[in-house]
Design a protein around this motif. Sequence first.
Motif, PDB file in Angstrom:
ATOM      1  N   ILE B  96      46.035  19.553  15.891  1.00  0.00           N
ATOM      2  CA  ILE B  96      45.915  18.118  15.600  1.00  0.00           C
ATOM      3  C   ILE B  96      45.395  17.970  14.176  1.00  0.00           C
ATOM      4  O   ILE B  96      44.499  18.713  13.766  1.00  0.00           O
ATOM      5  N   GLY B  97      45.936  17.034  13.427  1.00  0.00           N
ATOM      6  CA  GLY B  97      45.420  16.838  12.072  1.00  0.00           C
ATOM      7  C   GLY B  97      46.293  15.883  11.285  1.00  0.00           C
ATOM      8  O   GLY B  97      47.061  15.119  11.857  1.00  0.00           O
ATOM      9  N   THR B  98      46.152  15.948   9.967  1.00  0.00           N
ATOM     10  CA  THR B  98      46.958  15.120   9.075  1.00  0.00           C
ATOM     11  C   THR B  98      47.923  16.019   8.304  1.00  0.00           C
ATOM     12  O   THR B  98      47.517  17.024   7.742  1.00  0.00           O
ATOM     13  N   PHE B  99      49.188  15.630   8.300  1.00  0.00           N
ATOM     14  CA  PHE B  99      50.269  16.433   7.730  1.00  0.00           C
ATOM     15  C   PHE B  99      50.424  16.120   6.239  1.00  0.00           C
ATOM     16  O   PHE B  99      50.496  14.954   5.850  1.00  0.00           O
ATOM     17  N   TYR B 100      50.429  17.166   5.416  1.00  0.00           N
ATOM     18  CA  TYR B 100      50.669  16.974   3.979  1.00  0.00           C
ATOM     19  C   TYR B 100      51.798  17.893   3.524  1.00  0.00           C
ATOM     20  O   TYR B 100      51.800  19.079   3.852  1.00  0.00           O
ATOM     21  N   ARG B 101      52.722  17.345   2.762  1.00  0.00           N
ATOM     22  CA  ARG B 101      53.865  18.142   2.291  1.00  0.00           C
ATOM     23  C   ARG B 101      53.564  18.923   1.020  1.00  0.00           C
ATOM     24  O   ARG B 101      54.338  19.789   0.624  1.00  0.00           O
TER      25      ARG B 101
END
Lengths: 252, 166
Positions: B96-101
Amino acid sequence: MHNLTLNTLFVGKPVIHLPTCHSTNTYARNLAAKERVVEGTVILTSEQTAGRGQMGNRWESEPYQNMTLSIVLCPTFLKISEQFHLNIAISLGIYNFLNQYLDDGLKIKWPNDILYNHYKLGGILIENVIKGQYIEHAIIGIGLNINQGGFQTPKASSLKLLTGQHYSLEELIPKLLKSIEETYLRLRQYQVNDLKNEYLGCLFRWDKKYTFKSDVLFEGKIVGIDEYGRLLVEGETQEVKAYNFKEIAFIY
Amino acid sequence: MKAKEIRDLIDFISKSGLAEVNIESDDFKISIKRNTPVNVTEAPATLVAAPTAVTTPVATQENSVAPAPTTEVPASNGNNNAVDESKLIAVKSPMIGTFYRSSSPETPPFVNIGDTVEAGKTVCIIEAMKLFNEIESDVSGTIVKVLVDNATPVEYDQPLFLVEPN
């Protein structure tokens, strides 16, 4: 910085000292991508020219004055979902080191800033390399303000500004590494509850009512962290809510 | 030339990928120019705001201008129609978390649609409580779809990318 006398088991063995470096975390990451890096390897620089904070933030540090280093660890015993324990152990290791020089104005601001009263003394940038369900490497970037005499931002300080003394980095670095090794070894023995309780005891704004900002300003009390490391804050109506990083701000 | 021959010729040229064709003989002269659209497609919603990210729409454009300009609506998702969807493998979020490209707003994405990736190549970062996790692709192949917008939350096991394996 060539005369480090280490009394650790594995942290700092070896130390790779770079006179100047863009970012010790980036260097460590690139090294680990190219070759096998021994757990405990430390990348140390006297002059970090493009130090990184989180997500594109910069970490500014005057050359030769401060600690800017990265430690490569392999916490393969932790599940990915348990990685906040690593943050707890590292934050506590740094806290215990600084606590030899500072009184209890020293705090850990959740999740991992090091403060003295309202001044920021240091920051931690943990970057994990995930392979499948495991943490292959954890690269622990640490910036601690030691001898710097002044800061552009009024919210930062150094050990020297707080204590009036100048410190030898050659003497301090082995102590920091030793302190981090101690809490990390306790993590390896899976003393997670003890470590968590000690961490909570060091938290900035712990267990008293303060103003926070989520969507709106509110009075709240930090009552703990959950298994993912989210901050548990009791609001005005006694309900407890879990907050992700960036979902809540401290007002101070 | 008969009308049908001209149509066939236009059809042939449109499939060839040539931008302009001039044919001249004793009794006729024909000039066919492809009207390349200026703003071919909107950037896919998954595109981050990094200035270097323009490689993604370029890849989209190549795919979408191949058909005759007048006959087909350009595909806007950058997906190659020839891809057999059943063969695609998803790179999933292990947490679970925040997705960064990308590793910062100033740097280009780790991968774009059309990029070839080896197993072990970093494809994104997932941040949770200020711990930054580099996620590696577990397959080698070509990125055909980015399923999550930059800087948005992701759940455990949520598909992030679709990869066409080698």
